[in-house]
Design an enzyme around this catalytic site. Structure first.
Site, PDB file in Angstrom:
ATOM      1  N   ASP A   7       0.874  -1.177   0.000  1.00  0.00           N
ATOM      2  CA  ASP A   7       0.000   0.000   0.000  1.00  0.00           C
ATOM      3  C   ASP A   7       0.910   1.225   0.000  1.00  0.00           C
ATOM      4  O   ASP A   7       2.138   1.108  -0.191  1.00  0.00           O
ATOM      5  CB  ASP A   7      -1.003  -0.039   1.170  1.00  0.00           C
ATOM      6  CG  ASP A   7      -0.376   0.307   2.517  1.00  0.00           C
ATOM      7  OD1 ASP A   7       0.881   0.417   2.597  1.00  0.00           O
ATOM      8  OD2 ASP A   7      -1.119   0.474   3.493  1.00  0.00           O
ATOM      9  N   CYS A  64       3.378  -2.698   4.003  1.00  0.00           N
ATOM     10  CA  CYS A  64       2.486  -1.585   4.354  1.00  0.00           C
ATOM     11  C   CYS A  64       3.223  -0.738   5.384  1.00  0.00           C
ATOM     12  O   CYS A  64       4.450  -0.886   5.515  1.00  0.00           O
ATOM     13  CB  CYS A  64       1.111  -2.079   4.819  1.00  0.00           C
ATOM     14  SG  CYS A  64       1.038  -2.896   6.417  1.00  0.00           S
ATOM     15  N   THR A  66       3.159  -0.711   8.711  1.00  0.00           N
ATOM     16  CA  THR A  66       3.711  -1.526   9.797  1.00  0.00           C
ATOM     17  C   THR A  66       4.016  -2.962   9.380  1.00  0.00           C
ATOM     18  O   THR A  66       4.717  -3.674  10.107  1.00  0.00           O
ATOM     19  CB  THR A  66       2.682  -1.626  10.948  1.00  0.00           C
ATOM     20  OG1 THR A  66       1.478  -2.191  10.388  1.00  0.00           O
ATOM     21  CG2 THR A  66       2.386  -0.259  11.553  1.00  0.00           C
ATOM     22  N   HIS A  97      10.557 -23.115  10.335  1.00  0.00           N
ATOM     23  CA  HIS A  97       9.550 -23.795  11.158  1.00  0.00           C
ATOM     24  C   HIS A  97       8.122 -23.686  10.604  1.00  0.00           C
ATOM     25  O   HIS A  97       7.365 -24.634  10.681  1.00  0.00           O
ATOM     26  CB  HIS A  97       9.543 -23.203  12.579  1.00  0.00           C
ATOM     27  CG  HIS A  97      10.763 -23.573  13.370  1.00  0.00           C
ATOM     28  ND1 HIS A  97      10.830 -23.407  14.726  1.00  0.00           N
ATOM     29  CD2 HIS A  97      11.965 -24.090  12.984  1.00  0.00           C
ATOM     30  CE1 HIS A  97      12.023 -23.813  15.159  1.00  0.00           C
ATOM     31  NE2 HIS A  97      12.731 -24.216  14.121  1.00  0.00           N
ATOM     32  N   ASN A  98       7.755 -22.484  10.111  1.00  0.00           N
ATOM     33  CA  ASN A  98       6.350 -22.266   9.693  1.00  0.00           C
ATOM     34  C   ASN A  98       6.153 -22.442   8.196  1.00  0.00           C
ATOM     35  O   ASN A  98       5.016 -22.374   7.718  1.00  0.00           O
ATOM     36  CB  ASN A  98       5.873 -20.851  10.066  1.00  0.00           C
ATOM     37  CG  ASN A  98       6.227 -20.413  11.462  1.00  0.00           C
ATOM     38  OD1 ASN A  98       6.782 -19.329  11.677  1.00  0.00           O
ATOM     39  ND2 ASN A  98       5.920 -21.246  12.430  1.00  0.00           N
ATOM     40  N   HIS A 133       7.485 -29.927  12.536  1.00  0.00           N
ATOM     41  CA  HIS A 133       7.042 -28.634  11.982  1.00  0.00           C
ATOM     42  C   HIS A 133       5.959 -28.845  10.927  1.00  0.00           C
ATOM     43  O   HIS A 133       4.989 -28.092  10.865  1.00  0.00           O
ATOM     44  CB  HIS A 133       8.227 -27.863  11.412  1.00  0.00           C
ATOM     45  CG  HIS A 133       9.210 -27.483  12.480  1.00  0.00           C
ATOM     46  ND1 HIS A 133       8.830 -26.830  13.626  1.00  0.00           N
ATOM     47  CD2 HIS A 133      10.548 -27.699  12.586  1.00  0.00           C
ATOM     48  CE1 HIS A 133       9.889 -26.642  14.399  1.00  0.00           C
ATOM     49  NE2 HIS A 133      10.937 -27.161  13.794  1.00  0.00           N
TER      50      HIS A 133
HETATM   51  C1  RB5 Z   1      -1.797   3.211   6.269  1.00  0.00           C
HETATM   52  O1  RB5 Z   1      -1.772   4.479   6.803  1.00  0.00           O
HETATM   53  C2  RB5 Z   1      -1.424   2.184   7.327  1.00  0.00           C
HETATM   54  O2  RB5 Z   1      -2.487   2.041   8.224  1.00  0.00           O
HETATM   55  C3  RB5 Z   1      -1.070   0.877   6.684  1.00  0.00           C
HETATM   56  O3  RB5 Z   1      -0.027   1.070   5.804  1.00  0.00           O
HETATM   57  C4  RB5 Z   1      -0.622  -0.224   7.630  1.00  0.00           C
HETATM   58  O4  RB5 Z   1       0.361   0.221   8.490  1.00  0.00           O
HETATM   59  C5  RB5 Z   1      -1.681  -0.966   8.304  1.00  0.00           C
HETATM   60  O5  RB5 Z   1      -1.433  -1.889   9.084  1.00  0.00           O
END
Ligand code: RB5
Length: 147
Positions: A7, A64, A66, A97-98, A133
């Protein structure tokens, strides 16, 4: 072939990783987003998840802000084992493992240098294949069947 998506929060990191993959001659398919304009990460999680689950791509990379939202979304798709990581140990373990098939990174969490290091580790670490596993992965798959 590696499926890649992001994103707006992950766009910059994805761009740095794509440059690195290109330089290393690693084939990838970029499912967008193609700019840092605000978009909804579940859309891109689904595109990459579908490509991995269908076998079109062996592994996926999602980015994204985070790494968390896009991993939550990707894990809703049957057959996906997406791991949101920011350290080498977790990346190595999630392959060993996963047998994680998608790595999710946060563009607002890790630097481009660290992100590239984590991607290299993810792509170069095989699943251990250990019976215990595989048994646990099979139990995860069974949880999907119950839904
Ligand atoms: C977008 O602002 C942010 O919420 C998205 O990139 C992400 O971090 C969501 O988990």
């Amino acid at each position: 072939m590696i499926a890649v998506g992001c994103d707006h929060g992950g766009f910059e990191l994805k761009t740095a990783v794509l440059k690195h993959l290109y330089e290393k001659n690693i084939a990838y398919k970029d499912f967008g987003a193609y700019s840092s304009e605000s978009v909804d990460y579940p859309v891109y999680a689904k595109k990459v998840a579908d490509a991995v689950v269908s076998g079109e791509c062996e592994l996926g990379l999602l980015f994204c802000g985070t790494g968390i939202g896009i991993s939550i979304a990707a894990n809703k798709i049957k057959g996906v084992r997406a791991a949101c990581c920011s350290d080498n140990f977790s990346v190595e373990m999630t392959r060993l493992h996963n047998n994680a098939n998608i790595l999710c990174l946060g563009g607002r969490v890790v630097s481009a240098e660290k992100g590239i290091e984590l991607v290299d580790l993810f792509l170069s670490t095989p699943f251990s294949g250990d019976e215990r596993h595989q048994r646990r992965i099979d139990l995860i798959t069974a949880l999907e069947e119950n839904n």
